[in-house]
Design a protein around this motif. Sequence first.
Motif, PDB file in Angstrom:
ATOM      1  N   ASP A 120       6.131  -9.321  -4.423  1.00 17.98           N
ATOM      2  CA  ASP A 120       7.416  -9.719  -4.650  1.00 17.98           C
ATOM      3  C   ASP A 120       8.344  -8.719  -5.582  1.00 17.98           C
ATOM      4  OD1 ASP A 120       6.799 -10.840  -6.756  1.00 17.98           O
ATOM      5  OD2 ASP A 120       7.717 -12.847  -6.516  1.00 17.98           O
ATOM      6  N   CYS A 121       7.644  -7.866  -6.107  1.00 16.22           N
ATOM      7  CA  CYS A 121       8.364  -7.211  -7.277  1.00 16.22           C
ATOM      8  C   CYS A 121       7.525  -5.705  -7.507  1.00 16.22           C
ATOM      9  CB  CYS A 121       8.205  -7.883  -8.623  1.00 16.22           C
ATOM     10  SG  CYS A 121       8.928  -7.220  -9.991  1.00 16.22           S
ATOM     11  N   LEU A 122       8.203  -4.702  -7.957  1.00 15.05           N
ATOM     12  CA  LEU A 122       7.803  -3.138  -8.310  1.00 15.05           C
ATOM     13  C   LEU A 122       8.510  -3.099  -9.694  1.00 15.05           C
ATOM     14  CD1 LEU A 122       7.379  -0.001  -6.434  1.00 15.05           C
ATOM     15  CD2 LEU A 122       8.528  -0.226  -8.803  1.00 15.05           C
ATOM     16  N   LEU A 153       0.703  -0.965   0.101  1.00 15.32           N
ATOM     17  CA  LEU A 153      -0.022  -0.143   0.105  1.00 15.32           C
ATOM     18  C   LEU A 153       0.967   1.288   0.077  1.00 15.32           C
ATOM     19  CD1 LEU A 153      -2.787  -1.228   2.499  1.00 15.32           C
ATOM     20  CD2 LEU A 153      -3.022  -0.736  -0.054  1.00 15.32           C
ATOM     21  N   GLU A 154       1.868   1.452   0.763  1.00 18.13           N
ATOM     22  CA  GLU A 154       2.892   2.479   0.780  1.00 18.13           C
ATOM     23  C   GLU A 154       3.253   2.505  -0.518  1.00 18.13           C
ATOM     24  OE1 GLU A 154       4.241   1.907   5.403  1.00 18.13           O
ATOM     25  OE2 GLU A 154       5.624   1.373   3.931  1.00 18.13           O
ATOM     26  N   LEU A 155       3.865   1.564  -1.252  1.00 18.89           N
ATOM     27  CA  LEU A 155       4.539   1.744  -2.328  1.00 18.89           C
ATOM     28  C   LEU A 155       3.484   2.184  -3.588  1.00 18.89           C
ATOM     29  CD1 LEU A 155       6.690  -1.265  -2.424  1.00 18.89           C
ATOM     30  CD2 LEU A 155       7.644   0.931  -2.619  1.00 18.89           C
ATOM     31  N   ARG A 156       2.362   1.668  -3.501  1.00 15.15           N
ATOM     32  CA  ARG A 156       1.302   2.052  -4.646  1.00 15.15           C
ATOM     33  C   ARG A 156       0.759   3.499  -4.265  1.00 15.15           C
ATOM     34  NH1 ARG A 156      -1.717  -3.773  -3.826  1.00 15.15           N
ATOM     35  NH2 ARG A 156      -0.500  -4.670  -5.243  1.00 15.15           N
ATOM     36  N   ALA A 157       0.882   4.003  -2.959  1.00 12.59           N
ATOM     37  CA  ALA A 157       0.378   5.304  -2.712  1.00 12.59           C
ATOM     38  C   ALA A 157       1.592   6.405  -3.254  1.00 12.59           C
ATOM     39  CB  ALA A 157       0.380   5.528  -1.307  1.00 12.59           C
ATOM     40  N   GLU A 158       3.000   5.917  -3.067  1.00 10.83           N
ATOM     41  CA  GLU A 158       3.912   6.682  -3.502  1.00 10.83           C
ATOM     42  C   GLU A 158       4.272   6.767  -4.852  1.00 10.83           C
ATOM     43  OE1 GLU A 158       8.728   7.718  -2.864  1.00 10.83           O
ATOM     44  OE2 GLU A 158       7.599   5.968  -1.582  1.00 10.83           O
ATOM     45  N   LEU A 159       3.912   5.591  -5.737  1.00 13.63           N
ATOM     46  CA  LEU A 159       4.324   5.345  -7.162  1.00 13.63           C
ATOM     47  C   LEU A 159       2.867   4.913  -7.607  1.00 13.63           C
ATOM     48  CD1 LEU A 159       7.887   3.808  -6.581  1.00 13.63           C
ATOM     49  CD2 LEU A 159       7.272   6.266  -7.191  1.00 13.63           C
ATOM     50  N   PRO A 160       1.866   5.707  -7.960  1.00 11.38           N
ATOM     51  CA  PRO A 160       0.707   5.064  -8.458  1.00 11.38           C
ATOM     52  C   PRO A 160       0.891   4.554  -9.683  1.00 11.38           C
ATOM     53  CG  PRO A 160       0.653   7.346  -8.307  1.00 11.38           C
ATOM     54  CD  PRO A 160       1.846   6.899  -7.662  1.00 11.38           C
ATOM     55  N   TRP A 161       1.785   4.839 -10.546  1.00  9.17           N
ATOM     56  CA  TRP A 161       2.049   4.334 -11.988  1.00  9.17           C
ATOM     57  C   TRP A 161       2.930   3.308 -12.051  1.00  9.17           C
ATOM     58  CZ3 TRP A 161       3.089   9.267  -9.959  1.00  9.17           C
ATOM     59  CH2 TRP A 161       4.357   9.662  -9.484  1.00  9.17           C
ATOM     60  N   ALA A 162       3.153   2.909 -10.948  1.00  8.34           N
ATOM     61  CA  ALA A 162       4.060   1.588 -11.053  1.00  8.34           C
ATOM     62  C   ALA A 162       3.239   0.210 -10.897  1.00  8.34           C
ATOM     63  CB  ALA A 162       5.273   1.601  -9.946  1.00  8.34           C
ATOM     64  N   ASP A 163       3.694  -0.948 -11.283  1.00  7.27           N
ATOM     65  CA  ASP A 163       3.071  -2.134 -11.159  1.00  7.27           C
ATOM     66  C   ASP A 163       3.706  -2.875  -9.585  1.00  7.27           C
ATOM     67  OD1 ASP A 163       1.626  -4.429 -11.245  1.00  7.27           O
ATOM     68  OD2 ASP A 163       2.954  -5.470 -13.247  1.00  7.27           O
ATOM     69  N   VAL A 164       3.015  -3.027  -8.752  1.00  5.70           N
ATOM     70  CA  VAL A 164       3.481  -3.590  -7.545  1.00  5.70           C
ATOM     71  C   VAL A 164       2.940  -4.927  -7.121  1.00  5.70           C
ATOM     72  CG1 VAL A 164       3.670  -3.353  -5.087  1.00  5.70           C
ATOM     73  CG2 VAL A 164       3.867  -1.306  -6.699  1.00  5.70           C
TER      74      VAL A 164
END
Length: 439
Positions: A278-280, A264-275
């Motif tokens: 085990d991978c971003l 959730l933290e990664l998706r909030a910071e990088l909404p255009w990334a595929d999270v």
Amino acid sequence: MSQQHQHPPTPTGTVGDADGLEQRVRDENPSARELDKIAAAHEAHGGLRHRLWLDEQAGRVLFLEHPEAGSGPAHGRTLHEIPLRSASCTRVMVELTSAALARLASPTDSYQDRAEVDRDIGALVQLFRVQLARMRTEHTDPARLLRAVHAQIGRADGEEQAARRTAFLGWYLKHAYGDRPHAHDEAERDLGCDIEQGINTHLDARFVARTIMDWQWYRDRLRSQVPLPQLNEVPSDKKLRQGDLHWYYEFRTLGRHLTERQMLELRAELPWADVTSDCLVLDEWSDISEHPIGTRADEIVAQYFDAGLHFDQNGSRTLWLRLPATLADAIAPYQARHGWAVRTTSAGDDLVLELHREESDGAGSYLYYDPSLWLEELLPLRDDLAAGDVRAPAIAWRAANENFSFTKAETAPPMPDGLDEDELSPQLHALIHLLEEIP
């Protein structure tokens, strides 16, 4: 061996099981070097998986022959001890390397990926080692040996053989003279006026350096002709604004998963990334001023991941690997005082190693390159490093600090063993592509 082999490689051989014969080789020939790349290259062409070793001190090649079905002892293999200065040695080496040399002569048509050509280049280096060992049995004086190596070029049968023999001379100069004080002057003296054929009494000081580069150019030319994976789709000129670049980031966890909170933290910071767990992956085309991650990449790796890769279309690329902090002292010698080709940062109880290449003139050079395949090739380096193998940071230091001159930088750290072309693993070859060459 294949059906083309009409005669046994030596008059006698010892028959037995493979394990027992291999143990005999190790016990009786402790200084022998296994020629594994030659065996692998021969097998790749549809041959049998033989084993062979070069024992230069004893002046022989040890050949553990795998019998063909119906033509050899059904219960075991045969170990031949072949003198270097014998027709049998020539016959065996020609048979085991001819297919690899033919592939290297037409790399565009012969190879599907980089690992295949790297394997055959390794086989070529091992063939060089055998040839050099044979020549040393005849020429014990370095100057006479060097002149004999050079004389081979003039007797070459065709351009490809001449290029390969010139590469052999460059490879020999690099390995025989490259690390000694005043090596350049020694090589000039040993070559003498043979190169100039009496025209000049003083050898051009640049000749040795240029000859050494003939080996690297030959090797790089082979690799550059192998087709590289390209993007399935590149934005058209109408979609791609002037100044837009391709940015690619891939981060991995290894042997563990991200928590729901971390995702959730990664998706909030990088909404255009595929999270995923085990991978971003962030694969973006945007203006050069709109960097999708900016300076946060290091922190993201340190906080969440075990490995990562960055690439942009200008040619900048970075590899991150999370390692035990106990490796800090082993890696420290390769961290340059200037620049950041090799850098480490603390990550809790761990260490994040960063290996980087920056090209000053790479604008637009990598428009069609597909970096999505690169990280997978590099991941085994993490286990290698954790086991104490520091060749990866050494390669990164070399890529950033050694130019095309004959000698190494004065402040070069102690370089680990195992950096010769025929001693590198596929993951180290992949790192060299990433940091020293076009990937």
